[in-house]
Design an enzyme around this catalytic site. Structure first.
Site, PDB file in Angstrom:
ATOM      1  CE  LYS A  65      -4.354   1.152   0.219  1.00  0.00           C
ATOM      2  NZ  LYS A  65      -5.560   0.593  -0.258  1.00  0.00           N
ATOM      3  CG  ASP A  87      -7.176   3.506  -0.996  1.00  0.00           C
ATOM      4  OD1 ASP A  87      -7.841   2.323  -0.820  1.00  0.00           O
ATOM      5  OD2 ASP A  87      -7.234   4.052   0.085  1.00  0.00           O
TER       6      ASP A  87
HETATM    7  P1  NDP Z   1     -12.991   7.939  -2.739  1.00  0.00           P
HETATM    8  O1  NDP Z   1     -11.852   8.911  -2.642  1.00  0.00           O
HETATM    9  O2  NDP Z   1     -13.247   7.622  -4.100  1.00  0.00           O
HETATM   10  O3  NDP Z   1     -14.174   8.081  -2.046  1.00  0.00           O
HETATM   11  C1  NDP Z   1     -13.903   7.989  -0.606  1.00  0.00           C
HETATM   12  C2  NDP Z   1     -15.063   8.475   0.307  1.00  0.00           C
HETATM   13  O4  NDP Z   1     -15.024   8.498   1.487  1.00  0.00           O
HETATM   14  C3  NDP Z   1     -15.592  10.058  -0.100  1.00  0.00           C
HETATM   15  O5  NDP Z   1     -16.731  10.054  -0.110  1.00  0.00           O
HETATM   16  C4  NDP Z   1     -14.898  10.608   1.186  1.00  0.00           C
HETATM   17  O6  NDP Z   1     -15.400  11.912   1.602  1.00  0.00           O
HETATM   18  C5  NDP Z   1     -15.095   9.887   2.204  1.00  0.00           C
HETATM   19  N1  NDP Z   1     -14.101   9.772   3.272  1.00  0.00           N
HETATM   20  C6  NDP Z   1     -12.722   9.721   3.290  1.00  0.00           C
HETATM   21  N2  NDP Z   1     -12.096   9.924   4.335  1.00  0.00           N
HETATM   22  C7  NDP Z   1     -13.200  10.271   5.083  1.00  0.00           C
HETATM   23  C8  NDP Z   1     -13.292  10.437   6.530  1.00  0.00           C
HETATM   24  N3  NDP Z   1     -12.083  10.517   7.262  1.00  0.00           N
HETATM   25  N4  NDP Z   1     -14.430  10.642   7.036  1.00  0.00           N
HETATM   26  C9  NDP Z   1     -15.782  10.370   6.430  1.00  0.00           C
HETATM   27  N5  NDP Z   1     -15.877  10.150   5.116  1.00  0.00           N
HETATM   28  C10 NDP Z   1     -14.379   9.943   4.554  1.00  0.00           C
HETATM   29  O7  NDP Z   1     -12.012   6.458  -2.223  1.00  0.00           O
HETATM   30  P2  NDP Z   1     -12.687   4.934  -2.788  1.00  0.00           P
HETATM   31  O8  NDP Z   1     -14.244   4.996  -2.668  1.00  0.00           O
HETATM   32  O9  NDP Z   1     -11.856   4.342  -3.694  1.00  0.00           O
HETATM   33  O10 NDP Z   1     -12.426   4.175  -0.974  1.00  0.00           O
HETATM   34  C11 NDP Z   1     -13.168   4.239  -0.003  1.00  0.00           C
HETATM   35  C12 NDP Z   1     -12.858   3.087   0.938  1.00  0.00           C
HETATM   36  O11 NDP Z   1     -12.818   1.896   0.054  1.00  0.00           O
HETATM   37  C13 NDP Z   1     -11.265   3.244   1.435  1.00  0.00           C
HETATM   38  O12 NDP Z   1     -11.502   2.690   2.879  1.00  0.00           O
HETATM   39  C14 NDP Z   1     -10.722   2.194   0.490  1.00  0.00           C
HETATM   40  O13 NDP Z   1      -9.537   1.973   1.152  1.00  0.00           O
HETATM   41  C15 NDP Z   1     -11.745   1.101   0.368  1.00  0.00           C
HETATM   42  N6  NDP Z   1     -11.230   0.417  -1.092  1.00  0.00           N
HETATM   43  C16 NDP Z   1     -11.332   0.923  -2.159  1.00  0.00           C
HETATM   44  C17 NDP Z   1     -10.879   0.163  -3.246  1.00  0.00           C
HETATM   45  C18 NDP Z   1     -11.177   0.791  -4.581  1.00  0.00           C
HETATM   46  O14 NDP Z   1     -11.184  -0.190  -5.659  1.00  0.00           O
HETATM   47  N7  NDP Z   1     -11.224   2.086  -4.825  1.00  0.00           N
HETATM   48  C19 NDP Z   1     -10.817  -1.437  -3.119  1.00  0.00           C
HETATM   49  C20 NDP Z   1     -11.098  -1.931  -1.599  1.00  0.00           C
HETATM   50  C21 NDP Z   1     -11.189  -1.058  -0.583  1.00  0.00           C
HETATM   51  P3  NDP Z   1     -14.540  13.386   1.326  1.00  0.00           P
HETATM   52  O15 NDP Z   1     -14.640  13.507  -0.289  1.00  0.00           O
HETATM   53  O16 NDP Z   1     -15.375  14.206   2.188  1.00  0.00           O
HETATM   54  O17 NDP Z   1     -13.236  12.975   1.553  1.00  0.00           O
END
Ligand code: NDP
Length: 451
Positions: free
Chosen positions: A130, A170
């Site tokens: 990561k 991510d």
């Molecule tokens: P994105 O950046 O596309 O979206 C992240 C989302 O989570 C946004 O809505 C963001 O809001 C919110 N968020 C981030 N930090 C916080 C916080 N501290 N508190 C509340 N909301 C928060 O990321 P992904 O959708 O790709 O990833 C989301 C999760 O899924 C993560 O945990 C990631 O590790 C996991 N994941 C992702 C994969 C992928 O293929 N993309 C694969 C497997 C797991 P804001 O805009 O306000 O920050």
């Protein structure tokens, strides 16, 4: 756990904490795995003598580096870059890159540790890694993001490669950022290889990779529900987050007959009692992916929905909850509220979104609960499929990729049931995923000797 196993966990964790101080997220992820594996490890002197879990919890390599770049005002900004190459027993290191202000070594190590087990569960040949940076892309121009990505890769390029370490997206890293990083990598290394996944469809990306984490999450949830003769049909679903995983979880859950009523970001959540249907989701995608707006703007477009500033969605009545935002976004109190409101199934799209207290409440109440390393593995699995297509220089159709994704998620579910079934028939998916993920890595490490 009996007393001997509890003692083993405490001794093991004391070493981890002493060796890795000030890394609470890493301790949390390791403790969960240690507790799941205690019975197997205490019963197996070879695993203890060969110090398999001790070795898995020590990254093979940690790279930390300076990322200097020029903002649009011509000023120098300095961020910190990370790549944790956790474990290569099963294949090249594989795992996403996160750009978020909260990124630090603890978060990178917990994610790389989880990734090792997750990648093993996919059955594809991928080790765990990561990376990321404390760079916050919010409010930055495209040019600033590009200059940052170029500086980040100028250093990282010497440590990655198609057979060494293959990053993906991510939080904060989507198609735009992968494009900038790939472009700079290609320029510096003078090679067009599958070193990144999540690439654009015109230049080596796999169909369905953007959708894969959210879709895979729903396929896994379908399997869980089926163990109780149930399905998504007619269910009310809470989704947190509004990024890549949340959007595609919402899309697939809706396609499978559910009504998704919430989405969120770090500022608050929206509640739409009528459900976030296909048309509304198309607007969310435009809002978040193109205009990079905030989720509260949803209520300006759809005034019947309500916005709750500074709150998380877990107090809303539902049948199924899919946390898809970030780590530790669902605590014990919120878990209890979900249970009190009749929630029967929690499946994690995010990595480690439920705190240990929340997990304990889910397991004690015997609801269906899937940890992210099992239920969100569809993303990295499809990255693995992208790597295969790149190596073979071919492109599978959407249907072919979807079929493989389906069967991988089904297989992960079977592994969880195999290793996680308890005497009363309850499936402890945490235990199932941790033991199932560990076995292959452990066997490979034993075969490779003391390396
Ligand atoms: P994105 O950046 O596309 O979206 C992240 C989302 O989570 C946004 O809505 C963001 O809001 C919110 N968020 C981030 N930090 C916080 C916080 N501290 N508190 C509340 N909301 C928060 O990321 P992904 O959708 O790709 O990833 C989301 C999760 O899924 C993560 O945990 C990631 O590790 C996991 N994941 C992702 C994969 C992928 O293929 N993309 C694969 C497997 C797991 P804001 O805009 O306000 O920050």
């Amino acid at each position: 756990m009996n007393n001997k196993e509890k003692q083993w966990v405490e001794n093991f964790m004391a070493q981890i904490v002493a060796k890795n101080p000030n890394e609470p997220e890493f301790h949390q992820a390791v403790r969960e795995v240690a507790e799941s594996l205690a019975e197997n490890i205490v019963a197996d002197p070879a695993l203890q003598q060969l110090k398999i879990l001790e070795r898995i919890a020590e990254p093979e390599r940690v790279i930390m580096f300076r990322v200097p770049w020029l903002n649009d005002r011509g000023e120098i900004e300095i961020n910190r870059g990370f790549r944790v190459q956790m474990n290569s027993a099963l294949g090249p290191y594989k795992g996403g890159i996160r750009f978020h202000a909260s990124v630090n070594l603890s978060i990178m190590k917990f994610l790389a540790f989880e990734q090792t087990f997750k990648n093993s569960l996919t059955t594809l040949p991928m080790g765990g890694g990561k990376g990321g940076s404390d760079f916050n892309p919010k409010g930055r121009s495209d040019n600033e993001v590009m200059r940052f990505c170029q500086s980040f890769i100028t250093e990282l390029q010497r440590h990655i490669g198609a057979d060494t370490d293959v990053p993906a997206g991510d939080i904060g890293v989507g198609a735009r950022e992968i494009g900038f990083m790939f472009g700079q990598y290609k320029r510096l290394r003078d090679e067009f290889t599958g070193t990144f996944t999540g690439k654009g469809l015109d230049w080596g990306g796999s169909l369905l990779r953007p959708e894969a984490t959210g879709y895979g999450l729903c396929y896994f949830t379908q399997q869980m529900l089926a163990t109780r003769g149930d399905s998504f049909e007619g269910k009310t679903v809470l989704v947190s987050g509004s990024g890549n995983v949340a959007q595609h979880a919402c899309e697939k859950a809706t396609a499978l007959g559910a009504k998704v009523v919430t989405l969120s970001d770090s500022s608050g959540y929206i509640y739409d009692a009528d459900g976030i249907d296909e048309e509304k989701l198309a607007y969310v995608k435009l809002l978040k992916n193109v205009y990079r707006g905030r989720i509260k703007e949803y209520c300006e477009k759809y005034p019947s929905a309500k916005y709750f500033a500074g709150e998380r969605p877990w107090g809303v009545k539902c049948d199924i909850a899919l946390p898809c935002a970030t780590q530790n976004e669902l605590n014990g109190e919120e878990a209890q509220r979900l249970i009190d409101n009749g929630c029967k199934c929690v499946a994690e799209g995010a990595n480690m979104p439920s705190t240990p207290e929340a997990i304990n409440i889910f397991l004690t109440n015997r609801i269906l609960y899937a940890p992210g390393k099992a239920s969100n593995a569809g993303g990295v699995a499809t990255s693995g499929l992208e790597m295969s297509q790149n190596s073979m220089r071919i492109k599978w159709t959407k249907e072919e990729v979807d079929e493989k994704l389906h069967s991988i998620m089904q297989n992960i579910h079977e592994v969880c049931v195999k290793y996680g079934s308890e005497e009363d028939g309850y499936v402890n998916y945490v235990k199932g995923a941790n033991i199932g993920g560990f076995m292959k890595v452990a066997n490979a490490m034993i075969a490779h000797g003391c390396v």
